[in-house]
Motif scaffolding. Structure first.
Motif, PDB file in Angstrom:
ATOM      1  N   TRP A  30       0.586  -1.363   0.182  1.00  0.00           N
ATOM      2  CA  TRP A  30       0.198   0.135   0.499  1.00  0.00           C
ATOM      3  C   TRP A  30       0.666   1.006  -0.284  1.00  0.00           C
ATOM      4  O   TRP A  30       0.404   1.973  -0.234  1.00  0.00           O
ATOM      5  N   VAL A  64       5.815 -14.118   5.481  1.00  0.00           N
ATOM      6  CA  VAL A  64       4.848 -13.929   4.563  1.00  0.00           C
ATOM      7  C   VAL A  64       4.548 -12.134   5.013  1.00  0.00           C
ATOM      8  O   VAL A  64       4.179 -11.509   5.357  1.00  0.00           O
ATOM      9  N   VAL A  65       4.125 -12.156   3.232  1.00  0.00           N
ATOM     10  CA  VAL A  65       3.488 -10.486   3.337  1.00  0.00           C
ATOM     11  C   VAL A  65       1.601 -10.779   2.936  1.00  0.00           C
ATOM     12  O   VAL A  65       1.564 -11.882   1.749  1.00  0.00           O
ATOM     13  N   GLY A  66       1.163 -10.777   3.053  1.00  0.00           N
ATOM     14  CA  GLY A  66      -0.572 -10.330   2.566  1.00  0.00           C
ATOM     15  C   GLY A  66      -0.132  -9.622   1.518  1.00  0.00           C
ATOM     16  O   GLY A  66       0.149  -9.264   0.359  1.00  0.00           O
ATOM     17  N   ASN A  70      -0.776  -3.562   5.996  1.00  0.00           N
ATOM     18  CA  ASN A  70      -0.056  -2.608   7.229  1.00  0.00           C
ATOM     19  C   ASN A  70       1.249  -2.850   7.404  1.00  0.00           C
ATOM     20  O   ASN A  70       1.926  -3.355   8.649  1.00  0.00           O
ATOM     21  N   VAL A 129     -11.780  -3.268   5.706  1.00  0.00           N
ATOM     22  CA  VAL A 129     -10.388  -3.380   5.801  1.00  0.00           C
ATOM     23  C   VAL A 129      -9.663  -3.973   5.050  1.00  0.00           C
ATOM     24  O   VAL A 129     -10.303  -5.164   4.427  1.00  0.00           O
ATOM     25  N   PRO A 130      -8.447  -3.473   4.466  1.00  0.00           N
ATOM     26  CA  PRO A 130      -7.690  -3.637   2.587  1.00  0.00           C
ATOM     27  C   PRO A 130      -7.072  -4.812   3.199  1.00  0.00           C
ATOM     28  O   PRO A 130      -6.376  -5.163   1.401  1.00  0.00           O
ATOM     29  N   GLY A 131      -7.438  -5.788   3.590  1.00  0.00           N
ATOM     30  CA  GLY A 131      -6.049  -6.701   3.294  1.00  0.00           C
ATOM     31  C   GLY A 131      -6.648  -7.211   3.069  1.00  0.00           C
ATOM     32  O   GLY A 131      -7.803  -7.956   2.752  1.00  0.00           O
ATOM     33  N   GLY A 142      -9.715  -5.518  13.135  1.00  0.00           N
ATOM     34  CA  GLY A 142     -11.131  -5.222  13.295  1.00  0.00           C
ATOM     35  C   GLY A 142     -11.000  -3.944  13.088  1.00  0.00           C
ATOM     36  O   GLY A 142     -10.349  -2.868  13.268  1.00  0.00           O
ATOM     37  N   ARG A 177      -4.871  -6.761  18.300  1.00  0.00           N
ATOM     38  CA  ARG A 177      -4.601  -6.270  17.024  1.00  0.00           C
ATOM     39  C   ARG A 177      -2.974  -6.839  16.878  1.00  0.00           C
ATOM     40  O   ARG A 177      -2.335  -6.629  16.181  1.00  0.00           O
ATOM     41  N   ILE A 186       2.650 -20.565   8.904  1.00  0.00           N
ATOM     42  CA  ILE A 186       1.763 -19.676   7.863  1.00  0.00           C
ATOM     43  C   ILE A 186       0.246 -19.738   7.791  1.00  0.00           C
ATOM     44  O   ILE A 186       0.066 -21.068   7.543  1.00  0.00           O
ATOM     45  N   PHE A 187      -0.442 -18.884   8.150  1.00  0.00           N
ATOM     46  CA  PHE A 187      -1.836 -19.130   8.287  1.00  0.00           C
ATOM     47  C   PHE A 187      -1.990 -19.153   6.024  1.00  0.00           C
ATOM     48  O   PHE A 187      -1.891 -18.867   5.874  1.00  0.00           O
ATOM     49  N   GLN A 217     -11.789   8.724   5.890  1.00  0.00           N
ATOM     50  CA  GLN A 217      -9.582   8.074   6.271  1.00  0.00           C
ATOM     51  C   GLN A 217      -9.794   8.436   5.100  1.00  0.00           C
ATOM     52  O   GLN A 217      -9.978   8.160   3.597  1.00  0.00           O
ATOM     53  N   GLU A 296       1.489   0.537  15.124  1.00  0.00           N
ATOM     54  CA  GLU A 296       0.931  -1.242  14.830  1.00  0.00           C
ATOM     55  C   GLU A 296       1.313  -1.308  13.398  1.00  0.00           C
ATOM     56  O   GLU A 296       0.807  -2.832  13.266  1.00  0.00           O
ATOM     57  N   LYS A 298       3.463  -3.123  10.726  1.00  0.00           N
ATOM     58  CA  LYS A 298       4.525  -3.804  11.047  1.00  0.00           C
ATOM     59  C   LYS A 298       5.630  -3.034  10.406  1.00  0.00           C
ATOM     60  O   LYS A 298       5.566  -3.122   8.247  1.00  0.00           O
TER      61      LYS A 298
HETATM   62  C1  FAD Z   1      -6.087   2.226   4.119  1.00  0.00           C
HETATM   63  C2  FAD Z   1      -6.766   1.408   5.267  1.00  0.00           C
HETATM   64  C3  FAD Z   1      -7.205   1.265   6.360  1.00  0.00           C
HETATM   65  C4  FAD Z   1      -7.444   0.609   7.509  1.00  0.00           C
HETATM   66  N1  FAD Z   1      -8.247  -0.200   8.033  1.00  0.00           N
HETATM   67  C5  FAD Z   1      -8.224  -1.037   8.984  1.00  0.00           C
HETATM   68  C6  FAD Z   1      -8.817  -1.179   9.883  1.00  0.00           C
HETATM   69  O1  FAD Z   1     -10.011  -0.409  10.117  1.00  0.00           O
HETATM   70  N2  FAD Z   1      -9.044  -2.237  10.871  1.00  0.00           N
HETATM   71  C7  FAD Z   1      -7.955  -2.875  11.001  1.00  0.00           C
HETATM   72  O2  FAD Z   1      -7.579  -4.045  12.237  1.00  0.00           O
HETATM   73  N3  FAD Z   1      -6.592  -2.358  10.196  1.00  0.00           N
HETATM   74  C8  FAD Z   1      -6.842  -1.401   9.132  1.00  0.00           C
HETATM   75  N4  FAD Z   1      -5.785  -1.058   8.509  1.00  0.00           N
HETATM   76  C9  FAD Z   1      -4.916  -2.580   8.253  1.00  0.00           C
HETATM   77  C10 FAD Z   1      -4.406  -3.743   7.511  1.00  0.00           C
HETATM   78  O3  FAD Z   1      -5.703  -3.395   6.988  1.00  0.00           O
HETATM   79  C11 FAD Z   1      -5.033  -4.977   8.460  1.00  0.00           C
HETATM   80  O4  FAD Z   1      -3.795  -4.850   9.609  1.00  0.00           O
HETATM   81  C12 FAD Z   1      -4.998  -5.871   7.431  1.00  0.00           C
HETATM   82  O5  FAD Z   1      -5.699  -7.558   8.316  1.00  0.00           O
HETATM   83  C13 FAD Z   1      -3.006  -6.831   6.607  1.00  0.00           C
HETATM   84  O6  FAD Z   1      -3.787  -7.477   5.865  1.00  0.00           O
HETATM   85  P1  FAD Z   1      -2.771  -7.449   4.972  1.00  0.00           P
HETATM   86  O7  FAD Z   1      -3.056  -8.818   3.956  1.00  0.00           O
HETATM   87  O8  FAD Z   1      -2.298  -6.338   4.383  1.00  0.00           O
HETATM   88  O9  FAD Z   1      -1.597  -8.318   6.041  1.00  0.00           O
HETATM   89  P2  FAD Z   1      -0.055  -7.349   5.556  1.00  0.00           P
HETATM   90  O10 FAD Z   1       0.436  -6.197   5.554  1.00  0.00           O
HETATM   91  O11 FAD Z   1       0.715  -8.220   4.043  1.00  0.00           O
HETATM   92  O12 FAD Z   1       0.614  -8.349   6.843  1.00  0.00           O
HETATM   93  C14 FAD Z   1       0.838  -7.857   8.407  1.00  0.00           C
HETATM   94  C15 FAD Z   1       1.303  -8.696   8.439  1.00  0.00           C
HETATM   95  O13 FAD Z   1      -0.139 -10.351   8.858  1.00  0.00           O
HETATM   96  C16 FAD Z   1       1.245 -10.782   8.868  1.00  0.00           C
HETATM   97  N5  FAD Z   1       0.591 -12.208   8.019  1.00  0.00           N
HETATM   98  C17 FAD Z   1      -0.435 -12.022   6.039  1.00  0.00           C
HETATM   99  N6  FAD Z   1       0.047 -12.869   6.053  1.00  0.00           N
HETATM  100  C18 FAD Z   1      -0.007 -14.484   7.140  1.00  0.00           C
HETATM  101  C19 FAD Z   1      -0.125 -15.074   6.862  1.00  0.00           C
HETATM  102  N7  FAD Z   1      -1.159 -15.964   5.544  1.00  0.00           N
HETATM  103  N8  FAD Z   1      -0.055 -16.012   7.703  1.00  0.00           N
HETATM  104  C20 FAD Z   1       1.354 -15.680   9.180  1.00  0.00           C
HETATM  105  N9  FAD Z   1       1.117 -14.326   8.759  1.00  0.00           N
HETATM  106  C21 FAD Z   1      -0.224 -13.507   7.898  1.00  0.00           C
HETATM  107  C22 FAD Z   1       2.556 -10.711   8.100  1.00  0.00           C
HETATM  108  O14 FAD Z   1       3.537 -11.228   7.752  1.00  0.00           O
HETATM  109  C23 FAD Z   1       2.879  -9.144   8.774  1.00  0.00           C
HETATM  110  O15 FAD Z   1       3.131  -9.178   9.935  1.00  0.00           O
HETATM  111  C24 FAD Z   1      -5.973  -0.579   6.929  1.00  0.00           C
HETATM  112  C25 FAD Z   1      -4.804  -0.206   6.310  1.00  0.00           C
HETATM  113  C26 FAD Z   1      -5.458   0.331   5.159  1.00  0.00           C
HETATM  114  C27 FAD Z   1      -4.636   1.092   4.877  1.00  0.00           C
END
Ligand code: FAD
Length: 304
Positions: A30, A64-66, A70, A129-131, A142, A177, A186-187, A217, A296, A298
């Protein structure tokens, strides 16, 4: 010199997924910043992931990256192997009585929409939540008063040895969080529980979640979401605002004017700019309120 991916490919002749060297990650994160992955692996399926892990020599780190919503990957990149789960891990399967299976690579928003179509309530918060689900399981994502931990029954994955693991909600060790699941797991997906609900009622909830977000936001910006955790009983954005950080800038990184707990890449930022800005915010907040904000987002990888 032979690349890490070449060495691993020779040691794993039965590997079916894609393993590549020196892959840039920035365009899929992002923030759109950060260095390269020394090696990037996209497993073909669960068996392939298990095979890869069982053959990975000790001492080679993996991350691992999703969807990178975040994450701040530092400019020197990620040493070792970066693992990204793709389409084979993105299944969403609604079950009976509000149960729902979601693969780790399924986008949270899709989970919210498919639950709605199946008449399942309790997942509307994912619409904002955009992940993807793997990140939600790891971060206990959450919003709107619901957290991932409120829905998780069991989480499935693989450990560093390549053995399948199943973790109950309690074993995920959830708090705000955060999960304290065993290091390195790895989930690959989770069984979750919602409740049977009228589709139109779920749709109205999702619409409200999305509308609220868009108004409050910077959802279309290059950002990492909430930068700091809310300290108990306080709002990080308020402390940041009171410390005079609204709009503060370092290089191409800026504190959002719309939501002060969001840092933005407003053009040409490096990961070092963003991290330095975050640290400056922490310093000013500590000075004005005495509160030590906790990241928050990483921050991973090595500095350039
Ligand atoms: C505009 C915006 C709004 C957001 N709003 C919210 C919100 O309202 N609430 C909220 O909680 N978060 C929010 N976030 C943060 C983010 O979206 C969440 O934390 C989301 O859950 C991260 O998912 P991701 O797939 O992008 O993980 P990543 O950012 O790619 O990774 C986050 C962490 O998860 C680990 N991970 C990822 N996949 C796996 C897997 N398969 N196994 C083990 N570990 C793994 C990674 O190693 C890393 O430590 C927001 C972000 C943005 C950009």
């Amino acid at each position: 010199m032979t690349s890490l991916s070449d060495r691993l490919s020779s040691a794993m002749p039965k590997l079916r997924g894609r393993l590549s060297a020196a892959q840039s990650l920035a365009e899929s994160l992002w923030f759109r910043v950060g260095g390269k992955a020394e090696a990037l692996f996209a497993p073909a399926d669960e068996d392939d992931l298990a095979y890869f892990l069982s053959r990975l020599p000790d001492g080679i780190p993996y991350t691992v990256v999703g969807l990178g919503s975040n994450l701040l990957v530092r400019d020197g990149g990620l040493p070792g192997v970066t693992i990204r789960l793709g389409r084979p891990f993105a299944t969403i399967a609604p079950g009976r009585d509000g149960a729902l299976w979601a693969g780790a690579a399924a986008a949270d928003k899709r989970v919210a929409l498919e639950a709605m179509e199946a008449g399942i309530g309790g997942f509307a918060f994912f619409a904002g939540v955009p992940g993807a689900i793997g990140g939600a399981l790891a971060m206990n994502a959450g919003a709107n008063g619901t957290e991932t931990s409120d829905r998780v029954v069991e989480v499935f994955g693989f450990d560093r040895a390549g053995d399948a693991v199943t973790l109950s909600n309690a074993e995920m060790g959830y708090s705000y969080r955060r999960s304290s699941a065993p290091e390195g797991v790895i989930f690959t997906g989770a069984l979750m529980q919602g409740e049977p609900r009228d589709r139109d009622a779920v749709k109205a909830e999702i619409d409200a979640v999305v509308a609220h977000r868009e108004a409050s936001q910077p959802t279309k910006s290059r950002t990492g979401g909430s930068t700091f955790k809310n300290p108990p009983g306080q709002s990080a954005w308020k402390l940041i605002d009171e410390a005079g950080c609204r709009g503060l800038r370092i290089g191409g990184a800026q504190v959002s004017e719309l939501h002060t707990n969001f840092l933005l890449n407003v053009g040409g930022a490096t990961a070092a700019d963003i991290e330095a800005l975050g640290e400056e915010v922490r310093r000013r907040v500590k000075e004005t309120s005495g509160v030590e904000l906790e990241w928050e987002i990483k921050r991973i990888g090595v500095a350039a």
